[in-house]
Design an enzyme around this catalytic site. Structure first.
Site, PDB file in Angstrom:
ATOM      1  N   HIS A 180     -13.767  16.921  63.657  1.00 16.20           N
ATOM      2  CA  HIS A 180     -13.721  15.465  63.647  1.00 16.20           C
ATOM      3  C   HIS A 180     -12.088  15.110  63.408  1.00 16.20           C
ATOM      4  CE1 HIS A 180     -13.736  11.236  63.182  1.00 16.20           C
ATOM      5  NE2 HIS A 180     -14.868  11.142  63.736  1.00 16.20           N
ATOM      6  N   ASP A 220     -22.641  13.166  65.947  1.00 13.28           N
ATOM      7  CA  ASP A 220     -23.283  13.697  67.374  1.00 13.28           C
ATOM      8  C   ASP A 220     -24.135  15.016  67.094  1.00 13.28           C
ATOM      9  OD1 ASP A 220     -20.365  12.815  68.722  1.00 13.28           O
ATOM     10  OD2 ASP A 220     -22.257  11.696  68.992  1.00 13.28           O
TER      11      ASP A 220
HETATM   12  C1  SDX Z   1     -16.930  11.375  68.134  1.00 14.11           C
HETATM   13  O1  SDX Z   1     -12.593   9.436  66.498  1.00 14.11           O
HETATM   14  C2  SDX Z   1     -14.020   8.936  66.180  1.00 14.11           C
HETATM   15  O2  SDX Z   1     -14.040   8.379  64.980  1.00 14.11           O
HETATM   16  C3  SDX Z   1     -14.940   9.727  67.059  1.00 14.11           C
HETATM   17  C4  SDX Z   1     -16.277   9.188  66.866  1.00 14.11           C
HETATM   18  C5  SDX Z   1     -16.485   7.888  66.602  1.00 14.11           C
HETATM   19  O3  SDX Z   1     -17.678   7.490  65.997  1.00 14.11           O
HETATM   20  O4  SDX Z   1     -16.225   7.031  67.501  1.00 14.11           O
HETATM   21  O5  SDX Z   1     -16.521   9.866  65.367  1.00 14.11           O
HETATM   22  C6  SDX Z   1     -17.575   9.946  67.762  1.00 14.11           C
HETATM   23  O6  SDX Z   1     -16.239  11.492  69.325  1.00 14.11           O
HETATM   24  C7  SDX Z   1     -17.299  12.550  67.087  1.00 14.11           C
HETATM   25  C8  SDX Z   1     -16.552  13.719  67.824  1.00 14.11           C
HETATM   26  C9  SDX Z   1     -17.511  14.468  68.901  1.00 14.11           C
HETATM   27  N1  SDX Z   1     -16.889  15.308  69.630  1.00 14.11           N
HETATM   28  C10 SDX Z   1     -17.309  16.638  69.373  1.00 14.11           C
HETATM   29  O7  SDX Z   1     -18.460  17.220  68.633  1.00 14.11           O
HETATM   30  C11 SDX Z   1     -16.730  17.716  70.520  1.00 14.11           C
HETATM   31  C12 SDX Z   1     -16.183  19.036  69.499  1.00 14.11           C
HETATM   32  N2  SDX Z   1     -15.295  18.759  68.443  1.00 14.11           N
HETATM   33  C13 SDX Z   1     -13.959  19.056  68.897  1.00 14.11           C
HETATM   34  O8  SDX Z   1     -13.682  18.991  70.084  1.00 14.11           O
HETATM   35  C14 SDX Z   1     -12.933  18.370  67.889  1.00 14.11           C
HETATM   36  O9  SDX Z   1     -13.302  18.653  66.570  1.00 14.11           O
HETATM   37  C15 SDX Z   1     -12.468  16.806  68.007  1.00 14.11           C
HETATM   38  C16 SDX Z   1     -12.395  16.420  69.583  1.00 14.11           C
HETATM   39  C17 SDX Z   1     -13.737  15.994  67.574  1.00 14.11           C
HETATM   40  C18 SDX Z   1     -11.413  16.712  67.135  1.00 14.11           C
HETATM   41  O10 SDX Z   1     -10.166  17.173  67.766  1.00 14.11           O
HETATM   42  P1  SDX Z   1      -8.864  17.322  66.972  1.00 14.11           P
HETATM   43  O11 SDX Z   1      -8.855  16.556  65.873  1.00 14.11           O
HETATM   44  O12 SDX Z   1      -7.637  17.056  67.996  1.00 14.11           O
HETATM   45  O13 SDX Z   1      -8.727  18.830  66.536  1.00 14.11           O
HETATM   46  P2  SDX Z   1      -8.150  19.736  67.038  1.00 14.11           P
HETATM   47  O14 SDX Z   1      -9.052  20.141  68.663  1.00 14.11           O
HETATM   48  O15 SDX Z   1      -6.760  20.136  67.134  1.00 14.11           O
HETATM   49  O16 SDX Z   1      -8.935  21.239  66.248  1.00 14.11           O
HETATM   50  C19 SDX Z   1      -8.217  21.802  65.417  1.00 14.11           C
HETATM   51  C20 SDX Z   1      -8.648  23.204  65.385  1.00 14.11           C
HETATM   52  C21 SDX Z   1      -8.488  23.865  66.491  1.00 14.11           C
HETATM   53  O17 SDX Z   1      -8.214  25.114  66.210  1.00 14.11           O
HETATM   54  P3  SDX Z   1      -6.697  25.921  66.121  1.00 14.11           P
HETATM   55  O18 SDX Z   1      -5.970  25.375  67.090  1.00 14.11           O
HETATM   56  O19 SDX Z   1      -6.240  25.296  64.572  1.00 14.11           O
HETATM   57  O20 SDX Z   1      -6.957  27.415  65.627  1.00 14.11           O
HETATM   58  O21 SDX Z   1     -10.051  23.308  65.079  1.00 14.11           O
HETATM   59  C22 SDX Z   1     -10.591  23.703  66.188  1.00 14.11           C
HETATM   60  C23 SDX Z   1      -9.535  23.800  67.268  1.00 14.11           C
HETATM   61  O22 SDX Z   1      -9.740  24.863  68.164  1.00 14.11           O
HETATM   62  N3  SDX Z   1     -11.770  22.967  66.565  1.00 14.11           N
HETATM   63  C24 SDX Z   1     -13.120  23.774  66.984  1.00 14.11           C
HETATM   64  C25 SDX Z   1     -13.905  22.694  67.191  1.00 14.11           C
HETATM   65  N4  SDX Z   1     -13.469  21.317  66.537  1.00 14.11           N
HETATM   66  C26 SDX Z   1     -12.007  21.695  66.292  1.00 14.11           C
HETATM   67  N5  SDX Z   1     -13.475  25.152  67.316  1.00 14.11           N
HETATM   68  C27 SDX Z   1     -14.732  25.273  67.559  1.00 14.11           C
HETATM   69  N6  SDX Z   1     -15.523  24.310  67.585  1.00 14.11           N
HETATM   70  C28 SDX Z   1     -15.151  23.085  67.528  1.00 14.11           C
HETATM   71  N7  SDX Z   1     -16.029  22.086  67.671  1.00 14.11           N
END
Ligand code: SDX
Length: 427
Positions: free
Chosen positions: A306, A363
């Site tokens: 998140h 989710d």
């Molecule tokens: C919602 O913003 C809100 O409030 C949204 C929400 C709402 O109520 O409106 O809460 C609803 O959208 C919840 C999130 C649903 N999405 C997912 O479950 C999709 C999977 N999650 C990710 O794609 C990610 O965690 C996000 C999009 C939710 C957040 O992404 P960020 O903050 O941009 O973080 P990032 O992508 O920069 O990740 C940081 C690190 C990265 O690795 P490094 O570059 O440090 O090596 O964490 C890794 C990412 O690759 N990472 C994951 C991951 N989520 C982050 N690796 C594997 N699986 C994951 N799910």
């Protein structure tokens, strides 16, 4: 004494005011940065940038706290109805009994949708994704209410708010009924909000339909948990579109489109499809955790991570508990629930997730409850939209009431510098 932030640029000192919110959050007000320094800031994904000051929802990502207008999500999920929470988010206070009865009656008596909207709907292919249909039809609602275009009057806006809250569930069920080859159901004004939705979804003209109170109560809780979440992607979209003075239907339609993305609200559909894939692949959760850790795989653990929560998403805690309760009460044994639990346990012991503070989000478990309620996977994000609607409305109303300026970010240009046009025969 208000705080000051000092910045030194090219040897010169600049001072900018610091603002502090009611929960002691602090921000540097850079409204005069470019005028004073010629510099702008840049912050991809706005990870460190506040778009506004808002009095609607507070969340603390480190502590896993979520409150709507000061009330904890835990209390509201247990004690309130979804329409009570909608009123709270939109008008700022929990309604009195009289206020609630009036509001609820207004919603009940506006659930019918203009029959001409059905003609628009009939044009969609049977396999159209329900989110694309929902976004299109909500945008089309602006055509049926021409007073939306320059409606600044409070009472006109309130009527549009009632129309959106009342008609979204009706419209949302149309896609499901068409996908089943069943006739759509008309709303029933004798039913409460959640029961009406369930009846429109699952009632058939050939037999009577009784809403299961367990199912209706579970839906009420899920809608409350999704009702607002401060400046997330789709809410920021609603605010940005609304900041141009676009009407409320167009603004909400844009929010629905933003929510559809698999990184945002679309994740609840992705989670179930991921869990099903793991189950079909023999239930090897470690294999998928290894894939999620391997950047070259392009695979992410949906429902994990998140932007703001670097602790457990408080909504995920509530939903996980509710999933156990609802499936037990309904006598549903869903094998993907066990896979979800195994995946969560394994990830939370793996340094890749622990070091990045990746926890289950809203989710991760919600789809398991939706399935138990009989809602198909491609409708999960529609359920998220129905829940988030009052939050979008509240944020749009706050932005318009506060007369916030049109949103127009700056940029740093990195393209070609000036060059002369070359005639095509010379290229
Ligand atoms: C919602 O913003 C809100 O409030 C949204 C929400 C709402 O109520 O409106 O809460 C609803 O959208 C919840 C999130 C649903 N999405 C997912 O479950 C999709 C999977 N999650 C990710 O794609 C990610 O965690 C996000 C999009 C939710 C957040 O992404 P960020 O903050 O941009 O973080 P990032 O992508 O920069 O990740 C940081 C690190 C990265 O690795 P490094 O570059 O440090 O090596 O964490 C890794 C990412 O690759 N990472 C994951 C991951 N989520 C982050 N690796 C594997 N699986 C994951 N799910």
């Amino acid at each position: 004494m208000s705080q000051i932030a000092e910045v030194t640029i090219d040897g010169q000192n600049y001072q900018f005011p610091v603002i502090e919110g009611s929960e002691s959050e602090k921000a540097i007000d850079i409204a005069k940065l470019r005028d004073q320094t010629g510099y702008i800031t840049i912050d991809s994904g706005f990870k460190n940038t506040g778009a506004t000051k808002s009095a609607i929802t507070f969340l603390d990502g480190e502590e896993g706290i979520l409150r709507y207008r000061g009330y904890s999500i835990e209390e509201l999920a247990e004690k309130a109805s979804f329409l009570e929470v909608a009123y709270l988010l939109i008008y700022g206070e929990l309604p009195t009994q009289e206020e609630y009865q009036k509001f609820e009656h207004e919603v009940r008596t506006h659930t019918l949708v203009n029959e001409d909207m059905r003609k628009i709907f009939e044009g969609f292919p049977v396999n159209a994704h329900p989110m694309g249909v929902l976004s299109s039809l909500v945008s089309a609602m602006s055509a049926f209410y021409p007073d939306t275009y320059d409606s600044t009057a409070e009472d006109v806006t309130d009527l549009h708010i009632i129309r959106l809250l009342a008609k979204l569930p009706t419209i949302a069920t149309w896609s499901y009924k068409k996908s089943q080859g069943h006739p759509v159901n008309y709303p029933n004004n004798n039913l409460d909000y959640c029961s009406n939705f369930l009846s429109m979804m699952f009632a058939l003209p050939v037999e009577s339909y009784e809403v299961d109170p367990v199912v209706s109560a579970a839906l009420n809780k899920l809608l409350i948990l999704h009702a607002d979440h401060e400046q997330n992607c789709s809410t920021s979209t609603v605010r940005l579109v609304g900041s141009s003075q676009a009407n409320i239907y167009s603004s909400i339609s844009a929010g629905i489109s933003a929510l559809w993305g698999p990184l945002h609200g679309g994740a609840n559909q992705e989670v179930i499809e991921m869990l099903e894939a793991i189950r079909a692949d023999g239930g090897d959760t470690q294999k998928y955790i290894n894939m999620a850790k391997d950047k070259s795989s392009g695979f992410r653990l949906f429902g994990f991570g998140h932007r703001v929560y670097k602790n457990f998403d408080p909504r995920a805690r509530i939903i996980k508990k509710a999933a156990n309760e609802v499936l037990t009460k309904l006598g549903v044994n869903d094998p993907v629930l066990d896979i979800a639990r195994q995946l969560e346990a394994a990830a939370l012991e793996d340094d890749y997730f622990v070091s990045r503070k990746l926890y289950p989000n809203v989710d991760f478990y919600s789809g398991i409850i939706y399935r138990a309620l009989g809602i198909p996977t491609n409708m999960f994000t529609v359920m998220f939209a129905i829940g988030r609607l009052p939050g979008w409305i509240a944020q749009w109303k706050e932005m318009r009431t506060n007369k916030e300026p049109i949103g127009r970010p700056r940029q740093v240009y990195v393209g070609p510098t000036q060059r002369e046009f070359v005639a095509i025969e010379n290229r």
